[in-house]
Design a protein around this motif. Structure first.
Motif, PDB file in Angstrom:
ATOM      1  N   VAL A  23      16.403 -11.894 -47.076  1.00 37.23           N
ATOM      2  CA  VAL A  23      17.144 -12.790 -47.960  1.00 37.23           C
ATOM      3  C   VAL A  23      18.443 -13.202 -47.281  1.00 37.23           C
ATOM      4  O   VAL A  23      19.215 -12.341 -46.840  1.00 37.23           O
ATOM      5  N   ARG A  24      18.679 -14.483 -47.221  1.00 36.14           N
ATOM      6  CA  ARG A  24      19.928 -15.023 -46.681  1.00 36.14           C
ATOM      7  C   ARG A  24      20.641 -15.773 -47.799  1.00 36.14           C
ATOM      8  O   ARG A  24      20.051 -16.644 -48.443  1.00 36.14           O
ATOM      9  N   HIS A  25      21.885 -15.404 -48.030  1.00 36.15           N
ATOM     10  CA  HIS A  25      22.700 -16.107 -49.027  1.00 36.15           C
ATOM     11  C   HIS A  25      23.541 -17.167 -48.343  1.00 36.15           C
ATOM     12  O   HIS A  25      24.216 -16.891 -47.338  1.00 36.15           O
ATOM     13  N   GLU A  26      23.524 -18.368 -48.896  1.00 38.22           N
ATOM     14  CA  GLU A  26      24.403 -19.445 -48.442  1.00 38.22           C
ATOM     15  C   GLU A  26      25.069 -20.059 -49.656  1.00 38.22           C
ATOM     16  O   GLU A  26      24.396 -20.507 -50.586  1.00 38.22           O
ATOM     17  N   GLY A  27      26.386 -20.083 -49.663  1.00 43.94           N
ATOM     18  CA  GLY A  27      27.138 -20.628 -50.774  1.00 43.94           C
ATOM     19  C   GLY A  27      28.429 -19.865 -50.943  1.00 43.94           C
ATOM     20  O   GLY A  27      28.804 -19.052 -50.098  1.00 43.94           O
ATOM     21  N   PRO A  28      29.135 -20.120 -52.053  1.00 41.67           N
ATOM     22  CA  PRO A  28      30.347 -19.344 -52.340  1.00 41.67           C
ATOM     23  C   PRO A  28      30.021 -17.855 -52.384  1.00 41.67           C
ATOM     24  O   PRO A  28      28.850 -17.471 -52.512  1.00 41.67           O
ATOM     25  N   PRO A  29      31.027 -16.998 -52.261  1.00 47.79           N
ATOM     26  CA  PRO A  29      30.760 -15.554 -52.203  1.00 47.79           C
ATOM     27  C   PRO A  29      29.942 -15.053 -53.387  1.00 47.79           C
ATOM     28  O   PRO A  29      30.093 -15.521 -54.512  1.00 47.79           O
ATOM     29  N   VAL A  30      29.084 -14.091 -53.095  1.00 42.05           N
ATOM     30  CA  VAL A  30      28.289 -13.455 -54.149  1.00 42.05           C
ATOM     31  C   VAL A  30      29.215 -12.550 -54.961  1.00 42.05           C
ATOM     32  O   VAL A  30      29.947 -11.745 -54.390  1.00 42.05           O
ATOM     33  N   PRO A  31      29.190 -12.657 -56.298  1.00 40.35           N
ATOM     34  CA  PRO A  31      30.037 -11.769 -57.093  1.00 40.35           C
ATOM     35  C   PRO A  31      29.427 -10.374 -57.198  1.00 40.35           C
ATOM     36  O   PRO A  31      28.238 -10.160 -56.910  1.00 40.35           O
ATOM     37  N   SER A  32      30.241  -9.415 -57.613  1.00 44.44           N
ATOM     38  CA  SER A  32      29.797  -8.060 -57.929  1.00 44.44           C
ATOM     39  C   SER A  32      29.101  -7.377 -56.762  1.00 44.44           C
ATOM     40  O   SER A  32      27.969  -6.890 -56.874  1.00 44.44           O
ATOM     41  N   ALA A  33      29.788  -7.315 -55.626  1.00 44.00           N
ATOM     42  CA  ALA A  33      29.240  -6.616 -54.459  1.00 44.00           C
ATOM     43  C   ALA A  33      28.860  -5.165 -54.756  1.00 44.00           C
ATOM     44  O   ALA A  33      27.872  -4.675 -54.200  1.00 44.00           O
ATOM     45  N   PRO A  34      29.586  -4.425 -55.612  1.00 47.72           N
ATOM     46  CA  PRO A  34      29.158  -3.047 -55.879  1.00 47.72           C
ATOM     47  C   PRO A  34      27.740  -2.953 -56.431  1.00 47.72           C
ATOM     48  O   PRO A  34      27.017  -1.993 -56.144  1.00 47.72           O
ATOM     49  N   HIS A  35      27.312  -3.931 -57.231  1.00 52.45           N
ATOM     50  CA  HIS A  35      25.951  -3.884 -57.758  1.00 52.45           C
ATOM     51  C   HIS A  35      24.919  -4.091 -56.647  1.00 52.45           C
ATOM     52  O   HIS A  35      23.820  -3.519 -56.692  1.00 52.45           O
ATOM     53  N   LEU A  36      25.256  -4.897 -55.655  1.00 50.02           N
ATOM     54  CA  LEU A  36      24.362  -5.034 -54.503  1.00 50.02           C
ATOM     55  C   LEU A  36      24.322  -3.732 -53.706  1.00 50.02           C
ATOM     56  O   LEU A  36      23.265  -3.314 -53.218  1.00 50.02           O
ATOM     57  N   ALA A  37      25.460  -3.087 -53.568  1.00 51.65           N
ATOM     58  CA  ALA A  37      25.488  -1.793 -52.886  1.00 51.65           C
ATOM     59  C   ALA A  37      24.635  -0.771 -53.631  1.00 51.65           C
ATOM     60  O   ALA A  37      23.952   0.061 -53.021  1.00 51.65           O
ATOM     61  N   MET A  38      24.657  -0.823 -54.965  1.00 48.62           N
ATOM     62  CA  MET A  38      23.822   0.068 -55.762  1.00 48.62           C
ATOM     63  C   MET A  38      22.345  -0.178 -55.489  1.00 48.62           C
ATOM     64  O   MET A  38      21.558   0.760 -55.308  1.00 48.62           O
ATOM     65  N   THR A  39      21.953  -1.456 -55.428  1.00 46.15           N
ATOM     66  CA  THR A  39      20.560  -1.801 -55.145  1.00 46.15           C
ATOM     67  C   THR A  39      20.134  -1.255 -53.789  1.00 46.15           C
ATOM     68  O   THR A  39      19.070  -0.628 -53.653  1.00 46.15           O
ATOM     69  N   VAL A  40      20.957  -1.473 -52.774  1.00 46.52           N
ATOM     70  CA  VAL A  40      20.630  -1.021 -51.422  1.00 46.52           C
ATOM     71  C   VAL A  40      20.534   0.501 -51.378  1.00 46.52           C
ATOM     72  O   VAL A  40      19.594   1.076 -50.811  1.00 46.52           O
ATOM     73  N   ARG A  41      21.499   1.185 -51.988  1.00 42.54           N
ATOM     74  CA  ARG A  41      21.490   2.647 -51.959  1.00 42.54           C
ATOM     75  C   ARG A  41      20.247   3.206 -52.642  1.00 42.54           C
ATOM     76  O   ARG A  41      19.589   4.113 -52.120  1.00 42.54           O
ATOM     77  N   MET A  42      19.899   2.669 -53.811  1.00 40.53           N
ATOM     78  CA  MET A  42      18.763   3.197 -54.549  1.00 40.53           C
ATOM     79  C   MET A  42      17.444   2.898 -53.829  1.00 40.53           C
ATOM     80  O   MET A  42      16.522   3.722 -53.843  1.00 40.53           O
ATOM     81  N   LEU A  43      17.337   1.738 -53.213  1.00 44.63           N
ATOM     82  CA  LEU A  43      16.157   1.456 -52.399  1.00 44.63           C
ATOM     83  C   LEU A  43      16.011   2.486 -51.277  1.00 44.63           C
ATOM     84  O   LEU A  43      14.924   3.026 -51.048  1.00 44.63           O
ATOM     85  N   ARG A  44      17.101   2.761 -50.585  1.00 43.53           N
ATOM     86  CA  ARG A  44      17.052   3.725 -49.487  1.00 43.53           C
ATOM     87  C   ARG A  44      16.708   5.119 -50.003  1.00 43.53           C
ATOM     88  O   ARG A  44      15.959   5.871 -49.369  1.00 43.53           O
ATOM     89  N   GLU A  45      17.241   5.481 -51.167  1.00 46.37           N
ATOM     90  CA  GLU A  45      16.947   6.795 -51.741  1.00 46.37           C
ATOM     91  C   GLU A  45      15.470   6.922 -52.113  1.00 46.37           C
ATOM     92  O   GLU A  45      14.935   8.031 -52.195  1.00 46.37           O
ATOM     93  N   ALA A  46      14.828   5.766 -52.371  1.00 44.66           N
ATOM     94  CA  ALA A  46      13.401   5.767 -52.688  1.00 44.66           C
ATOM     95  C   ALA A  46      12.538   5.581 -51.443  1.00 44.66           C
ATOM     96  O   ALA A  46      11.327   5.380 -51.550  1.00 44.66           O
ATOM     97  N   GLY A  47      13.148   5.644 -50.260  1.00 41.82           N
ATOM     98  CA  GLY A  47      12.390   5.610 -49.024  1.00 41.82           C
ATOM     99  C   GLY A  47      12.218   4.249 -48.392  1.00 41.82           C
ATOM    100  O   GLY A  47      11.548   4.131 -47.356  1.00 41.82           O
ATOM    101  N   ALA A  48      12.813   3.209 -48.968  1.00 40.82           N
ATOM    102  CA  ALA A  48      12.681   1.867 -48.395  1.00 40.82           C
ATOM    103  C   ALA A  48      13.592   1.713 -47.179  1.00 40.82           C
ATOM    104  O   ALA A  48      14.656   2.333 -47.096  1.00 40.82           O
ATOM    105  N   ARG A  49      13.147   0.876 -46.267  1.00 44.06           N
ATOM    106  CA  ARG A  49      13.949   0.563 -45.084  1.00 44.06           C
ATOM    107  C   ARG A  49      14.703  -0.736 -45.354  1.00 44.06           C
ATOM    108  O   ARG A  49      14.099  -1.792 -45.542  1.00 44.06           O
ATOM    109  N   VAL A  50      16.037  -0.641 -45.383  1.00 43.31           N
ATOM    110  CA  VAL A  50      16.883  -1.773 -45.739  1.00 43.31           C
ATOM    111  C   VAL A  50      17.959  -1.947 -44.677  1.00 43.31           C
ATOM    112  O   VAL A  50      18.614  -0.980 -44.300  1.00 43.31           O
ATOM    113  N   GLU A  51      18.124  -3.175 -44.220  1.00 44.10           N
ATOM    114  CA  GLU A  51      19.230  -3.522 -43.332  1.00 44.10           C
ATOM    115  C   GLU A  51      20.036  -4.618 -44.003  1.00 44.10           C
ATOM    116  O   GLU A  51      19.480  -5.529 -44.620  1.00 44.10           O
ATOM    117  N   THR A  52      21.361  -4.508 -43.886  1.00 47.91           N
ATOM    118  CA  THR A  52      22.219  -5.530 -44.470  1.00 47.91           C
ATOM    119  C   THR A  52      23.261  -5.962 -43.454  1.00 47.91           C
ATOM    120  O   THR A  52      23.538  -5.268 -42.476  1.00 47.91           O
TER     121      THR A  52
END
Length: 439
Positions: A187-216
């Motif tokens: 996923v590539r974001h193009e536009g004004p800044p994405v709001p609520s970065a902590p919620h994205l961090a939560m998504t990434v952390r929980m994916l990794r905790e469930a064994g997913a391979r995530v790069e950001t």
């Protein structure tokens, strides 16, 4: 007053309370999605049971997963995802953004709709992104609810560009289901800044905790691998195809729902402790430590939890709230009672939330004698003596919570439709009254 109104209790003395909060809505709904897509059963310990999470559980059941009660926990057993199914998202942003990518994995049609206001919330970027990943969606050209996902039992996946400046949930929704896509997703974001970065961090952390391979990472300004992956430049997230592990999830208390309780300590010059406050968390509500301290609170963290003490007077606040926009209604109420003006920026996206929160806050604060005005991307609030009156809430749970804070210091605040707090905190009025008027 009409029976649908709630008289916000006035604090005649400093509050002195310990308030135990139910689980995080954001964590509960992410854990439900990941568990429904996992390779085996999962347990959610102390999940939030509210309208938003019950809608998510019902949606996943409609698609074939089992979500069963086990005391205070939920047990989730994945099943073959299939349609035809009908899904009600209510007014829940997490359900309307997280569920469509899951529905695309189902074998059969999934019709998705929600409350009238849900049909006005931004969904076109999600619909466009899913189509780019090979998903068929019939939306009548509206780019909004209601629409039908023509599930084919699999999603090709791959690279997609999206403007997620209206909601970080648009990115999170794609990432959470991505391990089950044939090619994962980039996923590539193009536009004004994405709001609520902590919620994205939560998504990434929980994916990794469930064994997913995530790069950001982002093209410039942030080193690849940071959890938020958000900056003023284009941001990217890559989830590889693979297995999501069934596991146990310990759901943290909902820190954003602590805002009004901790704020009560500031308004009344009292003390409020929230137990089980995590030492390390991705929840945006953790920012309350800093924000309330800047307004004049005494904030301490220890074995008993997070404690806020008021000193009897507090100042206004000048803050960029882009990453913690959900705290805005309660902070606006505090600002209206402060000793100096406040200015909040970075929150233009709140116009697309449960209601247009900026317009609603200005309208209701000014109706009680306040001095609030909209900025292009925020609010400016100058304290003035307030008076009682009806505070309209627009089916928005956080407007109820803002009104309760005002009512601590302003007699006669009548809160319209307090039941809308059922979205995230059904027991709010009981908890609030017990804090202000202990037995």
């Amino acid at each position: 007053m009409p029976s649908s109104h709630w008289s916000a209790p006035v604090a005649h003395a400093p509050v002195d309370a310990t308030v135990r909060l139910p689980g995080s809505k954001s964590m509960t709904n992410r854990a439900l999605i990941l568990s429904a897509l996992a390779d085996g059963p999962a347990r959610l310990r102390r999940p939030l049971r509210s309208r938003d999470t019950l809608l998510m559980a019902a949606a996943l059941r409609a698609l074939g997963a089992a979500v069963d009660e086990d005391g205070a926990d939920w047990l989730v057993t994945p099943g073959p995802l299939s349609g035809p199914a009908q899904v009600d998202v209510g007014l829940a942003g997490t359900v309307m953004r997280f569920l469509p990518p899951v529905a695309a994995l189902a074998d059969g049609d999934v019709a998705i709709d929600g409350d009238p206001r849900a049909r006005e919330r931004p969904m076109r970027p999600m619909i466009t992104a899913l189509r780019a990943l090979g998903v068929r969606i019939d939306d009548g050209g509206r780019g909004a609810l209601p629409f039908t996902v023509r599930g084919a039992g699999a999603v090709k996946g791959g690279a997609v560009t999206i403007d997620a400046s209206s909601s970080s949930q648009l990115v999170s929704g794609l990432l959470l289901a991505a391990p089950r896509f044939d090619e994962g997703v980039r996923v590539r974001h193009e536009g004004p800044p994405v709001p609520s970065a902590p919620h994205l961090a939560m998504t990434v952390r929980m994916l990794r905790e469930a064994g997913a391979r995530v790069e950001t990472g982002v093209e410039t300004g942030v080193e690849s691998g940071v959890d938020s992956g958000v900056d003023s430049g284009a941001a990217e997230w890559h989830v590889a195809p693979g297995t999501i592990r069934g596991r146990d999830w310990d759901v943290e208390p909902d820190l954003s729902n602590a805002a009004q309780f901790l704020g009560a300590a500031l308004v009344t010059g009292g003390r409020v402790t929230v137990p089980d406050w995590p030492a390390d968390t991705t929840q945006p509500g953790d920012a309350l430590r800093d924000l309330l301290a800047r307004m004049g609170a005494q904030v301490s963290f220890g074995p008993d939890g997070l404690t806020v003490r008021g000193t009897g007077a507090f100042e206004g606040l000048d803050a960029d709230l882009r990453e913690v926009g959900e705290l805005t209604p309660v902070l606006a109420a505090l600002a209206a009672l402060a000793s100096s003006p406040s200015r909040f920026t970075g929150i233009g996206h709140l116009r697309g939330h449960e209601t247009d929160r900026l317009a609603a806050l200005v309208r209701e604060l000014n109706a009680l004698g306040g001095d609030a005005r909209e900025l292009p991307d925020g609010l400016e609030i100058r304290p003035r003596p307030l008076h009682g009156g009806v505070f309209h809430t627009y089916d928005d749970h956080r407007m109820v919570m803002a009104a309760a804070v005002l009512g601590l210091a302003v007699p006669g605040v009548e809160v319209e439709n307090p039941a809308t707090v059922g979205k995230t905190l059904p027991e709010f009025t009981e908890l609030w009254t017990a804090m202000v008027r202990p037995a």
